[in-house]
Design an enzyme around this catalytic site. Structure first.
Site, short mmCIF file in Angstrom:
data_model
loop_
_atom_site.label_atom_id
_atom_site.label_comp_id
_atom_site.label_asym_id
_atom_site.label_seq_id
_atom_site.Cartn_x
_atom_site.Cartn_y
_atom_site.Cartn_z
N HIS A 180 91.88 -37.11 56.94
CA HIS A 180 90.75 -36.40 56.87
C HIS A 180 89.95 -36.45 58.38
O HIS A 180 89.65 -37.55 58.81
CB HIS A 180 89.80 -37.18 55.86
CG HIS A 180 90.40 -36.91 54.42
ND1 HIS A 180 89.64 -36.83 53.27
CD2 HIS A 180 91.49 -35.93 54.10
CE1 HIS A 180 90.61 -36.37 52.24
NE2 HIS A 180 91.46 -35.82 52.75
N ASP A 189 94.69 -30.09 54.25
CA ASP A 189 94.15 -29.70 55.63
C ASP A 189 93.10 -28.47 55.35
O ASP A 189 93.17 -27.90 56.38
CB ASP A 189 95.39 -29.53 56.42
CG ASP A 189 96.42 -30.67 56.60
OD1 ASP A 189 96.01 -31.73 56.58
OD2 ASP A 189 97.62 -30.36 56.31
#
Ligand code: IMP
Ligand code: MG
Length: 332
Positions: A42, A13
């Site tokens: 993503h 992240d």
């Protein structure tokens, strides 16, 4: 470029999706190889639209880029087909015939196995799917009727492209601190997430790689259990504007200030040659939308310089907003 590996520095992240989508558009990538599996989401923001990609490479935003899923990946068939539809990439995406398949039973095992209890996995079944592959009983992409139109030999395509001087990007997932080998075991994912492992999953030898670009977020976050040095209370994270929820699972992300010792370790183990820092505008709101390094505030510049001083690699890309093109590009 021509062959660059993108890796995350911390617990995933960090904004790899944003960086990959920027490079795809800016450098006009020829090929992007996604590794890993569905546990990673993503995030890509493109023209006001948000995509949280679990299977399709984040370079899909550049319509001439060939999209591949490496042999080391675990393919979730339904998610793959759903995302191919949503991103409209049917005619330019392929999967290695020998990539393995992650199934519903793996997800159930993930959520019910006593030995995984307390790790806070994403619940997609990554660990059990990898266990199955190691037992040599896994289903492979070539065994799945719906995947027949998408099969290829990724290593062959990629190595030929590299030899021809094309621009290839290997899109790693998660971050070094979630690596099965280098991370905070047992609070880690089921595979190594370092640059070497990403190369292996794509079928690219170490001598073929020109750059390893490591992605730092301006602060650290972690979902699931396990240590997070300097962790803030949720109220403090909210106050600072650092509080996030996971793109994949919707869970709260815990947060902490940037940690230089971990950053240095991640640079060394990945052999990183270039760094990027995302969400600088979250740490320094006055930098939102800045287009050049000179536009940054004094403190923000100092922070970037300190990362360069301590890690000994240049910070080449800096994220100052959510969209793919909200980037300060300091490359020559
Ligand atoms: P698993 O990968 O689902 O087995 O989860 C193991 C650990 O890695 C848990 O702490 C997850 O929250 C974390 N994790 C796995 N993938 C990601 C990701 O893409 N971003 C952030 N954390 C992740
Ligand atoms: Mg993510």
């Amino acid at each position: 470029m021509p062959c660059t590996v993108i890796v995350g520095a911390f617990w995933g992240d960090e904004g790899k999706g944003k960086i990959v989508s920027y490079l795809a558009l800016k450098d006009k990538l020829d090929i992007c190889v996604r590794t890993g599996s569905v546990n990673a989401a993503h995030t890509v923001w493109m023209e006001g639209k948000r995509y949280a990609l679990h299977m399709v490479p984040a370079a899909f935003v550049y319509e001439k880029c060939r999209l591949l899923i490496g042999v080391g990946a675990n393919v979730h068939v339904a998610k793959f087909l759903e995302e191919v539809e949503a991103t409209n990439v049917k005619n330019r995406i392929a999967i290695d015939s020998q990539a393995s398949i992650i199934e519903e039973k793996h997800s159930i095992q993930d959520k019910t196995s006593a030995h995984l209890k307390g790790l806070g996995t994403t619940g997609w079944g990554i660990g059990p799917a990898i266990e199955e592959r190691v037992r040599r009983t896994a289903k492979l992409a070539k065994d799945i009727p719906e995947l027949q139109p998408y099969l290829t030999e990724v290593s062959k395509e990629v190595n030929e492209a590299i030899d021809a001087g094309e621009k290839v990007l290997l899109e790693g997932t998660q971050g070094l601190m979630l690596s099965l080998f280098h991370g905070t075991y047992p609070y880690v994912t089921g595979r190594d997430t370092s640059a070497s492992a990403i190369c292996s999953e794509a079928g690219v030898g170490p001598t073929k790689v020109d750059d390893v670009m490591i992605v730092f977020k301006a602060f650290m976050t972690r979902v699931g259990a396990g240590p997070l040095p300097g962790e803030l209370a949720k109220e403090e994270a909210i106050k600072r504007g650092w509080f996030e929820t996971a793109a994949g699972t919707g869970r709260d992300r815990r947060s902490a200030p940037f940690n230089f010792e971990l950053a240095k370790k991640a640079v060394v183990i990945n052999g990183a040659t270039q760094a990027t820092v995302t969400k600088l505008d979250v740490l320094y709101p006055e930098c939102k939308g800045a287009g050049t390094f000179e536009d940054l505030s004094k403190d923000a510049k100092q922070f970037i310089k300190e990362i360069e001083r301590q890690t000994k690699i240049p910070v080449v890309l800096i994220g100052t907003g959510p969209e793919a093109l909200d980037i300060i590009d300091r490359r020559k």
